[in-house]
Design an enzyme around this catalytic site. Structure first.
Site, short mmCIF file in Angstrom:
data_model
loop_
_atom_site.label_atom_id
_atom_site.label_comp_id
_atom_site.label_asym_id
_atom_site.label_seq_id
_atom_site.Cartn_x
_atom_site.Cartn_y
_atom_site.Cartn_z
N ALA A 736 38.92 41.58 37.36
CA ALA A 736 40.08 40.97 36.70
C ALA A 736 39.71 39.64 36.03
O ALA A 736 38.69 39.03 36.33
CB ALA A 736 41.18 40.73 37.74
N CYS A 737 40.58 39.19 35.10
CA CYS A 737 40.45 37.87 34.50
C CYS A 737 40.80 36.80 35.55
O CYS A 737 41.74 37.02 36.34
CB CYS A 737 41.39 37.71 33.31
SG CYS A 737 41.01 38.78 31.90
N PRO A 738 40.13 35.67 35.58
CA PRO A 738 39.03 35.27 34.70
C PRO A 738 37.65 35.59 35.25
O PRO A 738 36.66 35.14 34.71
CB PRO A 738 39.23 33.76 34.62
CG PRO A 738 39.68 33.38 35.99
CD PRO A 738 40.57 34.52 36.45
#
Length: 798
Positions: A736-738
């Site tokens: 997932a981000c970041p």
């Protein structure tokens, strides 16, 4: 009224040559940018749209000059002119081909854009009350104009390590902006002689600090010498490699106060024998006229005029003001913006009062001065005629100030103008008596760059990213002057943008209800206000998921879901630092809680110390590509990635071991504090590739945390992908981000310039944000390609 440098015409012609070469494809946009930005030509958010920032020293502009600015605005078909928080005026939405004719016309009017941006001596700001009141040491405007004229005549004023900002206050007692300027000057008279208290290297931006005093009293004859010495000192010791650490305060952080001052005085002493640097401020060529038309009749009896006069008009108490019964007043300009015709009409009308009648203010308003009291009804009538409906608002409402934010600024994260409008609407609909408020300043800035001085306000907000799950939302850090007047504001927490209007109403209501119980606003903040704000932040803390409350994930006046990628500054990098900041803030708050506690139990102390150690262990794990899900993941990751690699000395492992086993930590308090300071220094000195410098070695490069899997060459099955031969391949699907961006940075760190990294990303937020974040780091995204339900991205290292 400043003197145009003799070199300006040639500099404009050189800029014209570069623009022509750029249009012909002979030079790159970056090569043009290095010249046009110092010339005050900024590219706005929308590509191919530029802004011209015009130097108006201390906000001074004559009616004749303002008329020319408005005329130029019409000729380039600008949407609006803008008064800035640094007392300048900008022409927006200018085609680059129209810039040079505009600059030449402005030059003929005695105005220049050079130094409006870039690493230059910027516009000098001034308290707009100078020249108006009996409280001032003396009128500083002649000094501001002459200092500007002398500095902009020097070529090295336009090639500094970073921007050089100067602020001048008309006395010490009421000084404000001078505390947070690169060069802060506070007018003083000692033994009948004029001079200045001098502060240097102040700033409200990242890692802010009030200026350090170098002269308690500097005779006026040495003013240029002091300013030039600071410029030479900055050129000699400023950091030109890292723009984020290239402001003057970092010289103090690097060398320490004593050594930084010694180096400055060394530069100052070198200039003592140069008589050409002696400074004298000639009187300004001003004229104060009585119009040839009669005062307006009947308006003075109207209740609306009486209210306006009480709020916005003030008698000038300096000698000339009392003798001629001169007054000054303020014209609110919504967000500092209005059409050229508005400014043209202001200029045409006010020229009847002379050439010393206009100042732009830091609140993005127009101050009119040297107006005979009998003509105040005429001024009010003019303001109403112009359609400035805000003239009937209470002062506090018109003091709500913001930078332009992501509307036009390429650094912006949030849309503070929309937030200000929403606050205004909410407050005007309330039953609050704003005329009972003191002169409070609420400031908002759309990012951490603090253009609107949010960290120097009575109530400040700076834009940031909030997040619920994988969904980002616009948010703001809240700042209060909890350390007292003339001290940098302290961070209180953060709040979703959509909740700010209600938050402000609640806070202002408490101020009105309780301010009378305290000596002043700063006393209120210290003893009550900061606690009220913390309670309100808890009240507005919870942000429901996007599926339950989608409006919170849209910024004010924006019909697209919040995402930094559309603004050019992808959210991955911002999210990375938000994660670190959360733990850093927790550590600071917990330490403060312990240090300020007068009575606290051993159990409570132990709990706080365990919280600090946990945050210390987790704080920098994100830089190693780790996304810990359990407490044990945190402790294990810290030992593996920081202790075992030598980034953090082994003596601190006892803290991790005790915290992991829930053992007492009270006896380790000193060591806990030491580790907090060490981690803060590591973060402060972390380079762009997320590597750390230690005191005993070169930058420590750490192998990235284990990846999900290595990509086989068979994945690339189309002609474009097969034509690109990556040097390194990584699969970040499912990350997932970041964290996917962090892993990308770590993968790039050991690679050589020009090598190619191929990464695989999920559809949605990852592909929307990671490529933009990578571009912001200076790398080249040479290909993005959809493969089934994921993306392949090829990155060429800078």
């Amino acid at each position: 009224m400043y003197r145009i440098p003799s070199t300006l015409a040639g500099d404009i012609s050189y800029t014209e040559e570069l623009i022509q070469k750029f249009k012909a494809g002979e030079i790159t946009a970056g090569q043009l940018k290095s010249n046009r930005v110092p010339m005050g030509i900024y590219e706005q958010r929308k590509n191919q749209h530029h802004m011209l920032r015009i130097r108006c020293t201390g906000g001074i502009i004559t009616p004749a000059q303002l008329a020319i600015v408005a005329q130029v605005g019409k000729q380039v078909s600008t949407s609006h002119l803008h008064i800035t928080t640094r007392q300048e005026i900008q022409i927006h939405n200018v085609d680059i081909l129209d810039a040079i004719p505009a600059l030449r016309k402005l030059e003929k009017a005695g105005l220049a854009t050079q130094g409006g941006g870039g690493n230059t001596v910027r516009n000098i700001t001034t308290n707009d009350l100078s020249g108006l009141t009996s409280d001032e040491a003396f009128d500083v405007y002649p000094y501001v104009v002459e200092l500007t004229s002398r500095l902009i005549a020097e070529k090295d004023s336009f090639s500094m390590p970073r921007k050089y900002k100067i602020a001048v206050d008309h006395n010490v007692k009421d000084a404000s902006s001078s505390y947070v300027a690169d060069l802060g000057l506070q007018a003083r008279v000692v033994d009948g002689k004029r001079g200045f208290r001098v502060l240097v290297a102040g700033s409200t931006a990242t890692n802010p600090h009030v200026g350090w005093e170098v002269f308690d009293f500097l005779p006026e004859v040495d003013l240029l010498r002091a300013a030039k010495a600071l410029k030479n000192w900055f050129n000699a010791y400023g950091n030109r490699r890292n723009r984020h650490k290239a402001r003057m305060r970092y010289v103090f952080y690097k060398y320490g106060e004593e050594e930084a001052k010694r180096l400055y005085f060394e530069e100052f002493d070198k200039l003592k024998k140069d008589g050409s640097l002696d400074f004298y401020a000639p009187a300004l060529p001003v004229e104060h006229l009585t119009p040839d038309f009669a005062p307006a009749e009947g308006i003075a009896k109207h209740e609306s005029f009486k209210i306006w006069k009480k709020r916005y008009a003030h008698q000038q108490t300096n000698e000339e003001g009392k003798k001629k019964n001169f007054w000054y007043a303020y014209l609110p300009v919504s967000h500092g913006n209005n059409r050229p015709e508005f400014f043209a009409e202001v200029a045409e009308y006010l020229q009847a009062f002379g050439n010393d009648v206009i100042r732009f203010t830091k609140r993005e308003q127009i101050q009119v001065r040297n107006i005979p009291e009998a003509y105040l009804p005429n001024i009010y009538q003019l303001f109403k005629k112009l359609g400035a409906y805000q003239v009937d608002y209470p002062v506090f409402i018109n003091a709500l100030t913001s930078c332009t934010g992501a509307d036009t600024c390429r650094l912006g994260i949030c849309l503070p103008k929309g937030a200000i409008d929403a606050i205004t609407k909410r407050l005007l609909a309330s039953d609050l008596n704003f005329d009972a408020l003191p002169d409070l300043q609420l400031s908002m800035t759309g990012c951490t760059n603090i253009c609107a001085n949010a960290t120097w306000a009575d109530l400040g907000f700076s834009g940031r990213v909030g997040r619920t799950g994988d969904d980002p939302y616009p948010a703001y850090t809240v700042w209060l002057p909890a350390a007292g007047k003339n001290e940098i504001d302290l961070q209180q927490g953060f709040i979703a943008a959509k909740y700010i209007p209600e938050f402000v109403e609640d806070y202002v209501r408490d101020i009105l209800n309780h301010l009378a119980e305290y000596a002043d606003y700063y006393d209120y903040v210290a003893n009550r206000g900061k606690n009220v704000v913390k309670e309100l932040l808890v009240k507005y803390k919870e942000v429901p998921p996007y599926s339950e409350e989608p409006d919170t994930y849209f910024d004010f006046d924006d019909d697209e879901k919040f995402s930094l990628i559309k603004y050019g500054q992808a959210e991955c990098s911002a999210g990375l630092f938000d994660i670190i900041d959360i733990d850093q803030d927790t550590i600071a708050q917990k330490r403060k809680q312990l240090d300020e506690a007068t009575s606290i139990s051993v159990d409570e102390t132990e709990k706080i110390l365990h919280d600090i150690v946990f945050s210390e262990n987790r704080m920098l794990l994100v830089t190693r590509g780790l996304d810990p899900r359990t407490d044990d993941d945190v402790y294990h990751g810290f030992v593996n990635e920081f202790i075992n690699t030598g980034i953090v000395p082994a003596k601190y492992q006892i803290l991790t071991d005790k915290a992991r086993n829930n053992q007492p930590l009270l006896s380790e308090k000193v060591l806990i504090y030491e580790l907090a300071d060490l981690l803060s220094d590591l973060y402060k000195n972390m380079d762009d590739s997320l590597q750390f410098k230690t005191t005993t070695s070169a930058p420590v490069e750490v192998a990235p945390a284990e990846e999900k899997k290595t990509v086989s060459a068979s994945v690339a099955d189309d002609k474009k992908a097969s034509a690109i031969q990556p040097d390194v391949k990584k699969d970040f699907r499912g990350v997932a981000c970041p964290m996917n961006f962090v892993k990308t940075k770590i993968a790039l760190a050991p690679m050589q310039s020009g090598q190619i990294l191929e990464i695989l990303l999920d559809d949605g937020q990852p592909i929307a944000n990671v490529p933009g974040s990578v571009k912001n780091e200076g790398h080249e995204v040479i290909a993005t390609e959809k493969v089934d339900n994921y993306w392949k991205v090829s990155i060429k290292k800078k």
